[in-house]
Design a protein around this motif. Structure first.
Motif, short mmCIF file in Angstrom:
data_model
loop_
_atom_site.label_atom_id
_atom_site.label_comp_id
_atom_site.label_asym_id
_atom_site.label_seq_id
_atom_site.Cartn_x
_atom_site.Cartn_y
_atom_site.Cartn_z
N LYS A 109 0.88 -1.27 -0.13
CA LYS A 109 0.11 -0.01 0.15
C LYS A 109 0.86 1.31 -0.01
N ASP A 110 1.81 1.33 0.93
CA ASP A 110 2.60 2.70 0.69
C ASP A 110 3.40 3.02 -0.37
N TYR A 111 3.56 2.04 -1.30
CA TYR A 111 4.57 2.15 -2.46
C TYR A 111 3.58 2.10 -3.88
N ARG A 112 2.16 2.47 -3.66
CA ARG A 112 1.47 2.39 -4.80
C ARG A 112 1.57 3.93 -5.37
N SER A 113 1.15 4.12 -6.64
CA SER A 113 1.11 5.29 -7.31
C SER A 113 2.45 5.69 -7.68
N ALA A 114 3.41 4.94 -7.43
CA ALA A 114 4.98 5.39 -7.82
C ALA A 114 5.51 4.85 -8.79
N GLY A 115 4.59 4.16 -9.73
CA GLY A 115 5.20 3.70 -10.89
C GLY A 115 5.56 2.09 -11.11
N TYR A 116 5.63 1.83 -9.74
CA TYR A 116 6.11 0.24 -9.70
C TYR A 116 5.20 -0.66 -10.44
N GLY A 117 4.09 -0.53 -10.50
CA GLY A 117 3.17 -1.48 -11.18
C GLY A 117 3.43 -1.67 -12.81
N LYS A 118 3.62 -0.48 -13.42
CA LYS A 118 3.90 -0.47 -14.76
C LYS A 118 5.35 -1.22 -15.15
N HIS A 119 6.54 -1.15 -14.17
CA HIS A 119 7.75 -1.96 -14.15
C HIS A 119 7.35 -3.50 -13.97
N ILE A 120 6.38 -3.70 -13.15
CA ILE A 120 6.13 -5.39 -12.85
C ILE A 120 5.36 -5.78 -14.23
N VAL A 121 4.54 -4.88 -14.74
CA VAL A 121 3.83 -5.51 -16.04
C VAL A 121 5.17 -5.68 -17.05
N MET A 122 5.73 -4.65 -17.24
CA MET A 122 6.92 -4.70 -17.97
C MET A 122 7.82 -5.87 -18.31
N LYS A 123 8.11 -6.20 -16.89
CA LYS A 123 9.04 -7.26 -16.60
C LYS A 123 8.43 -8.49 -17.04
N LEU A 124 7.21 -8.74 -16.58
CA LEU A 124 6.49 -9.89 -16.76
C LEU A 124 6.26 -10.15 -18.40
N GLU A 125 5.97 -8.98 -18.98
CA GLU A 125 5.80 -9.22 -20.56
C GLU A 125 7.33 -9.54 -21.22
N GLU A 126 8.18 -9.03 -20.39
CA GLU A 126 9.59 -9.24 -21.19
C GLU A 126 10.00 -10.63 -20.87
N LEU A 127 9.42 -11.34 -19.81
CA LEU A 127 9.69 -12.75 -19.31
C LEU A 127 8.88 -13.52 -20.17
N ALA A 128 7.77 -13.05 -20.67
CA ALA A 128 6.70 -13.92 -21.60
C ALA A 128 7.57 -13.95 -22.87
N ARG A 129 7.91 -12.90 -23.47
CA ARG A 129 8.70 -13.10 -24.80
C ARG A 129 9.82 -13.95 -24.97
N GLU A 130 10.49 -13.79 -23.59
CA GLU A 130 11.67 -14.74 -23.50
C GLU A 130 11.52 -16.27 -23.46
N GLN A 131 10.04 -16.38 -23.10
CA GLN A 131 9.41 -17.90 -23.23
C GLN A 131 8.96 -18.22 -24.63
N ASN A 132 8.91 -17.22 -25.51
CA ASN A 132 8.23 -17.06 -26.72
C ASN A 132 6.75 -17.13 -26.67
N MET A 133 6.23 -16.32 -25.94
CA MET A 133 4.79 -16.27 -25.91
C MET A 133 4.66 -15.01 -26.75
N THR A 134 3.64 -14.73 -27.42
CA THR A 134 3.33 -13.79 -28.21
C THR A 134 2.08 -12.99 -27.91
N LYS A 135 1.41 -13.25 -27.01
CA LYS A 135 0.44 -12.58 -26.31
C LYS A 135 0.03 -12.89 -24.88
N SER A 136 -0.24 -11.96 -24.25
CA SER A 136 -0.47 -12.05 -22.75
C SER A 136 -2.23 -11.57 -22.47
N LYS A 137 -2.23 -11.86 -21.32
CA LYS A 137 -3.55 -11.94 -20.78
C LYS A 137 -3.45 -11.66 -19.08
N LEU A 138 -4.52 -11.17 -18.55
CA LEU A 138 -4.52 -11.08 -17.06
C LEU A 138 -6.25 -10.87 -16.83
#
Length: 140
Positions: free
Chosen positions: A75-104
């Motif tokens: 809670k104390d760390y929300r609205s500081a841009g961390y969420g965007k970085h988490i999503v970008m990292k997960l997408e990067e990991l997905a691409r590294e595993q040859n995934m071409t689409k994501s969902k949530l």
């Protein structure tokens, strides 16, 4: 901020601790729903601010999609841009595993956040752990 791929039991426990604080204690999700059988095979990440675990998420291959799950920030760390970085990292990991689409499955209160990151809503509202959600997808 440092986002780390979970490779040790200690890191995994840090991820579980963040998820428990956010989903179980704050949002009242039953622990048996939050920590589930998919944790054993998922790819996990944990976010640290210095030595403090402040965020976590996991990635799984589900029906041909890289499924982003359990995305959370203390809670104390929300609205500081961390969420965007988490999503970008997960997408990067997905691409590294040859995934071409994501969902949530996004909580409806976070739908706008994911839309800004390129996700499109593809479902009606549904309840998960007594919280309204929508399914969203994105081409990677």
């Amino acid at each position: 901020m440092n986002i780390e791929l979970v490779t040790t039991k200690e890191q995994l426990q840090d991820a579980y601790d963040v998820r428990t604080a956010v989903f179980v204690h704050e949002q009242h999700v039953p622990i048996e729903e939050e920590i589930d059988e998919h944790d054993a095979t998922a790819t996990h990440i944990v976010v640290y601010d210095n030595d403090n675990a402040i965020g976590a998420a996991r990635l799984r291959l589900v029906d041909g999609y890289g499924k982003l799950e359990r995305i959370c920030i203390m809670k104390d760390y929300r609205s500081a841009g961390y969420g965007k970085h988490i999503v970008m990292k997960l997408e990067e990991l997905a691409r590294e595993q040859n995934m071409t689409k994501s969902k949530l499955n996004a909580q409806t209160q976070a739908e706008g956040f994911y839309k800004k990151l390129g996700y499109e809503t593809v479902s009606d509202v549904f309840m998960d752990a007594n919280i309204p959600h929508v399914t969203m997808t994105k081409q990677l």
